[in-house]
Design a protein around this motif. Sequence first.
Motif, mmCIF file in Angstrom:
data_model
loop_
_atom_site.group_PDB
_atom_site.id
_atom_site.type_symbol
_atom_site.label_atom_id
_atom_site.label_comp_id
_atom_site.label_asym_id
_atom_site.label_seq_id
_atom_site.Cartn_x
_atom_site.Cartn_y
_atom_site.Cartn_z
ATOM 1 N N LYS A 1 0.823 -1.205 0.000
ATOM 2 C CA LYS A 1 0.000 0.000 0.000
ATOM 3 C C LYS A 1 0.857 1.255 0.000
ATOM 4 N N ALA A 2 2.013 1.187 0.668
ATOM 5 C CA ALA A 2 2.917 2.337 0.722
ATOM 6 C C ALA A 2 4.000 2.262 -0.339
ATOM 7 N N GLY A 3 3.950 1.246 -1.206
ATOM 8 C CA GLY A 3 4.916 1.142 -2.288
ATOM 9 C C GLY A 3 6.342 1.092 -1.780
ATOM 10 N N ASP A 4 7.196 1.873 -2.445
ATOM 11 C CA ASP A 4 8.616 1.836 -2.073
ATOM 12 C C ASP A 4 8.903 2.637 -0.803
ATOM 13 N N LEU A 5 7.889 3.241 -0.182
ATOM 14 C CA LEU A 5 8.077 3.914 1.108
ATOM 15 C C LEU A 5 7.752 2.978 2.272
ATOM 16 N N THR A 6 7.615 1.687 1.976
ATOM 17 C CA THR A 6 7.372 0.694 3.021
ATOM 18 C C THR A 6 8.667 0.413 3.771
ATOM 19 N N GLU A 7 8.618 0.456 5.086
ATOM 20 C CA GLU A 7 9.792 0.106 5.888
ATOM 21 C C GLU A 7 9.967 -1.413 5.876
ATOM 22 N N VAL A 8 11.208 -1.847 5.730
ATOM 23 C CA VAL A 8 11.482 -3.282 5.609
ATOM 24 C C VAL A 8 11.922 -3.904 6.935
ATOM 25 N N GLY A 9 12.109 -3.086 7.970
ATOM 26 C CA GLY A 9 12.472 -3.630 9.268
ATOM 27 C C GLY A 9 13.959 -3.917 9.383
ATOM 28 N N GLU A 10 14.355 -4.283 10.593
ATOM 29 C CA GLU A 10 15.760 -4.565 10.854
ATOM 30 C C GLU A 10 16.187 -5.829 10.121
ATOM 31 N N ARG A 11 17.296 -5.723 9.357
ATOM 32 C CA ARG A 11 17.824 -6.821 8.540
ATOM 33 C C ARG A 11 16.800 -7.275 7.512
ATOM 34 N N GLY A 12 15.830 -6.412 7.171
ATOM 35 C CA GLY A 12 14.840 -6.732 6.160
ATOM 36 C C GLY A 12 13.916 -7.863 6.559
ATOM 37 N N VAL A 13 13.433 -7.845 7.813
ATOM 38 C CA VAL A 13 12.624 -8.957 8.316
ATOM 39 C C VAL A 13 11.293 -9.092 7.583
ATOM 40 N N THR A 14 10.835 -8.023 6.940
ATOM 41 C CA THR A 14 9.552 -8.105 6.249
ATOM 42 C C THR A 14 9.693 -8.552 4.797
ATOM 43 N N LEU A 15 10.896 -8.901 4.388
ATOM 44 C CA LEU A 15 11.135 -9.305 3.007
ATOM 45 C C LEU A 15 11.482 -10.780 2.940
ATOM 46 N N SER A 16 11.170 -11.374 1.806
ATOM 47 C CA SER A 16 11.600 -12.752 1.573
ATOM 48 C C SER A 16 13.074 -12.749 1.197
ATOM 49 N N GLY A 17 13.666 -13.955 1.169
ATOM 50 C CA GLY A 17 15.080 -14.040 0.815
ATOM 51 C C GLY A 17 15.355 -13.502 -0.570
ATOM 52 N N GLY A 18 14.466 -13.841 -1.531
ATOM 53 C CA GLY A 18 14.643 -13.343 -2.890
ATOM 54 C C GLY A 18 14.462 -11.834 -2.981
ATOM 55 N N GLN A 19 13.503 -11.305 -2.220
ATOM 56 C CA GLN A 19 13.289 -9.855 -2.233
ATOM 57 C C GLN A 19 14.495 -9.113 -1.665
ATOM 58 N N LYS A 20 15.075 -9.653 -0.603
ATOM 59 C CA LYS A 20 16.275 -9.029 -0.027
ATOM 60 C C LYS A 20 17.397 -8.973 -1.059
ATOM 61 N N GLN A 21 17.607 -10.078 -1.744
ATOM 62 C CA GLN A 21 18.720 -10.123 -2.686
ATOM 63 C C GLN A 21 18.475 -9.212 -3.872
ATOM 64 N N ARG A 22 17.241 -9.148 -4.357
ATOM 65 C CA ARG A 22 16.933 -8.238 -5.464
ATOM 66 C C ARG A 22 17.079 -6.779 -5.036
ATOM 67 N N LEU A 23 16.721 -6.488 -3.786
ATOM 68 C CA LEU A 23 16.901 -5.133 -3.260
ATOM 69 C C LEU A 23 18.384 -4.788 -3.178
ATOM 70 N N SER A 24 19.198 -5.766 -2.772
ATOM 71 C CA SER A 24 20.642 -5.557 -2.706
ATOM 72 C C SER A 24 21.226 -5.332 -4.097
ATOM 73 N N ILE A 25 20.733 -6.088 -5.085
ATOM 74 C CA ILE A 25 21.188 -5.897 -6.467
ATOM 75 C C ILE A 25 20.767 -4.519 -6.974
ATOM 76 N N ALA A 26 19.522 -4.114 -6.643
ATOM 77 C CA ALA A 26 19.028 -2.806 -7.094
ATOM 78 C C ALA A 26 19.878 -1.669 -6.527
ATOM 79 N N ARG A 27 20.358 -1.822 -5.305
ATOM 80 C CA ARG A 27 21.226 -0.794 -4.715
ATOM 81 C C ARG A 27 22.479 -0.601 -5.554
ATOM 82 N N ALA A 28 23.084 -1.711 -5.985
ATOM 83 C CA ALA A 28 24.298 -1.608 -6.794
ATOM 84 C C ALA A 28 23.978 -1.058 -8.184
#
Length: 983
Positions: free
Chosen positions: A326-353
């Motif tokens: 609902k908040a799109g990319d303004l959604t907080e992902v929590g400490e160590r990305g606890v609200t994300l799946s493993g694949g989502q975390k890795q894609r987010l890490s790739i997107a940062r680079a």
Amino acid sequence: SGAVMFFGIIALLYFMFGWAAFVGAGVTCVGIPLMTFLGKLQATYTRKKMVDTDKRLDLSRQMLLNMRVVKFYTWENYFRDRIEEVRFVELQKVKVVKILGALVSIIGQSLPTLMALTCFAVYTGVQGGTLVAADAIAALSLFNMLKYPFFVIPQSIKTLMEAAVSLERIGEILDADEITMEVKSSGLKPGEIAIRHANFYFAKGSRNACMEDVNIHVPPGSLTMCLGAFGSGKSFLLSAILGEIFHSHHDQKYPNPTEIERRACPRFCGFDTKKGVKRIGYVPQTAWILNATIRENILFGSPYDADKYKETIVACALTPDLEALKAGDLTEVGERGVTLSGGQKQRLSIARAVYKRDECDIFLFDDPLSALDAHVTDWIFKRVILKMLKGKTRVLVTHQIHYAINADHILVMKSNTAKKDAKEAIAEKDDAKAEKDDAKAEKDDVKAEKKRNGKAEKDDAKAEKDDAKAEKKDEDAEKENVKLWVEEDGDYEGLMEAKGEFYQMSIAAPDDDAEKKDKKIAEKSGLPHAEKGDTDVDEKKTNTDDEGNAILPAPALKRQTSTEAREVFDRVVKGTEENATYGELIDEEERAEGAVRLSVYLDYLSRGGYLTWTIVAAISIAILVSYRAGDIWVTRWTADDDAANHNTYFLTGYGIIAASTLVLAFVSSIGIALLSVLTARDIHGTLLENLQKAPMAFFDTTPTGRITNRFSRDMDSVDNEISNAISYFIRTLFQAVTMFIVICITIVYFAIFTIPLAIVYWMIMQFFRGSSRDVKRIDSTTKSPIFTHFSASLAGLPSLRAFGESERFQRKSIDNLHKNMRAFYMSLCINIWLPMQLNITSACIQAIVTVFCIVTQPDPAVAGLCISYSLAFSMWLQSAIKSFTDLERYMNAVERTHEYSSVQSEGIKWPSSVLPKKSWPEHGAVTLNQVDMRYRPELPLVLKGLQVEVGPSMKIGICGRTGAGKSSLVALLMRLCEAEKQG
């Protein structure tokens, strides 16, 4: 000021008693060195205690960071026993520190009385003088004035010794080896990587290099793949390129430690100096995610560019995830990305680079594709690595050998410990670890049993320390024997023709690549599939992660082309700002308001026992009564007409009173010390036990630094500061009260001013209390961000250095520290304000007493005693007000620990009618009938209408793509999350 007061008082005493004053002062020549010696001994035990505190906090952090695993395996008791065992050893040292502190305090309190006794004895017995009222009362007044600096000296010694220990520990960190942040130009072209004749070491003091004479060249703009078996050194090589590994030149066969370097800005890489900060796009094997929004994680300090951001989101297949939020990319992902799946975390890490592609010429990917589904892997590889980063230098660590045909350059790693079969290596490692854990668990059980039986060995701590040293020695020896090397280096065609290691790996790979296998599975299951070269991203409904951490909803996704993905992105971002509040996960830390509740004080006292505290308070009152008795005894001495013949009698009586005061003070101090240790142990045990029972939703929404703050700074206040504050408050309060009573008995009319003076003092105290208490609460809450941000920074140091963001994170840490220091500075200002206000009121009291003494003309000795008490009364009352305020401030720590001790426990309290029998389970069957589950009350359902029937002795495989609900089902079965509806 204390030293000036001391020498000034000795000078005044000399004019009254001659050289007897110097003999009395000589008592301090014995007392102060003894206090200093005890203070140093106290510092030694404080240093040892801090080591145990570090162990306890380390264990606590391990438990908190891995709480989900702890709950899965029901390791709560194991961790609680280990932490409590370390806590027991820690509190033994706290007890010694407190007893030594009590001895220092007792010596400091007894010195003025011993000085007076010695001075009077020498003056009357040796010099043959007569103790007259004027001199005696003046002397008593001066000695009473000395009680305050000697009352403060022990606390000053304790503070100085603790400061010395802290500075020593900080000095060890400051003296540690540092990474060189700047190096001279490497002479390489931008994007070029070259390692020439380098040796790499696990540790700086190591004599043997784990990689010797390494020669690697990666041309600018090329795609290099690093392949190899499990444990062959692929990640080690990337760390070496980043400059995270100690290295030296190969010509130095046995280099000195000073010649082994580690540089954060790598000398092996070429950079474009026009871009300013030297950055490398780095994607670690385990995604490092900030406790921030999705957008902040991707931007990572760079300015927001809508077009580049859109391209990054689409290329990294994040559009469907944003559409589901609902908040799109303004959604907080929590400490160590606890609200994300493993694949989502890795894609987010790739997107940062990827978003940093204009700032980086080199990109290092440490096997990020292993966490992704096959079709997403194909999308990322084609869209990001081959297309978007084309022209950049890319080093990709991967086990997916079918992509190697696209590489310009291939490196094959090997080691003397690597296994061709990764499963075999993992199994052997797990077996060894299991054996080690079993042995340690058995040893811990023996220790726990001894502890329960009261037979704990004194050398347990030493044995544990020796075990740790032996374990570290074994690990170092194991590392010394590890050898890594580059087995093959070349292009695809050349390595295949050579028929070496790479060729063997290729022919050992399955005939069907991941895409064909994925297609077959899709055809059999009827699921949609992305064809080769297609731009579709197919995923199932995603609400969970592969570790059971996720709580982000995502609907079933239809096939999307790149154009459709961009349209979805535009729609998502457009509505993001309006719904930003829905993406908030971490609430601000709550801060109590108003006075500390009476229940907090009663809870603290109840843990030690009301009767015990009453006895300690009674002893403290007896101490102060003996103080007043000593002063009154001297007054009687001066009023005796035949005092010259009764000096021995009065001296003996004064000595008995002084000795009884000393004994009572010792008993009181030791009693408070032991009670505080008992109470601190109980508070810590309750906090630990209740936190272990807290639901996972609590840990997902509460930063670890906030919880760690309770176990560190707040528990330190409970261990050390509260007992001192209670002791000081009791003593200062009754000092002031007994002096006030003596004045009122002697000068009855002074009682008339009691009510107005009490009102004035009450108003000052209330104003001071409120300000000091709230500032302390602000101080406590502003410490949590320091812990949280610092822990996150330590976890992501390689990424910070690679991206050149170290200075930004340092500034953030300093900013957090400054916010905390503002509260601390304000606290100091408030403590300066209090004596300024009270000194005016105190001057009024002294003036009133003096005027009444002139008007009523009581006995000169009594009048002198009242005037001397009026001088000391204001000083002790001021100290009583400050010590009570300090006590209330420190009770804030108990209040904060009580907040987490009362966290709602996990699990549903089932009625006895539905509880299973003691023989359950008889058959091992599992039935789920129309079960719903959500991770938190405010979140949507992640499992809805689930119906599962598992018969006895059945082997069940749970299949599904990332976010399909596999981990949610396991969390439900393990009751990490309770079912909302039970069938």
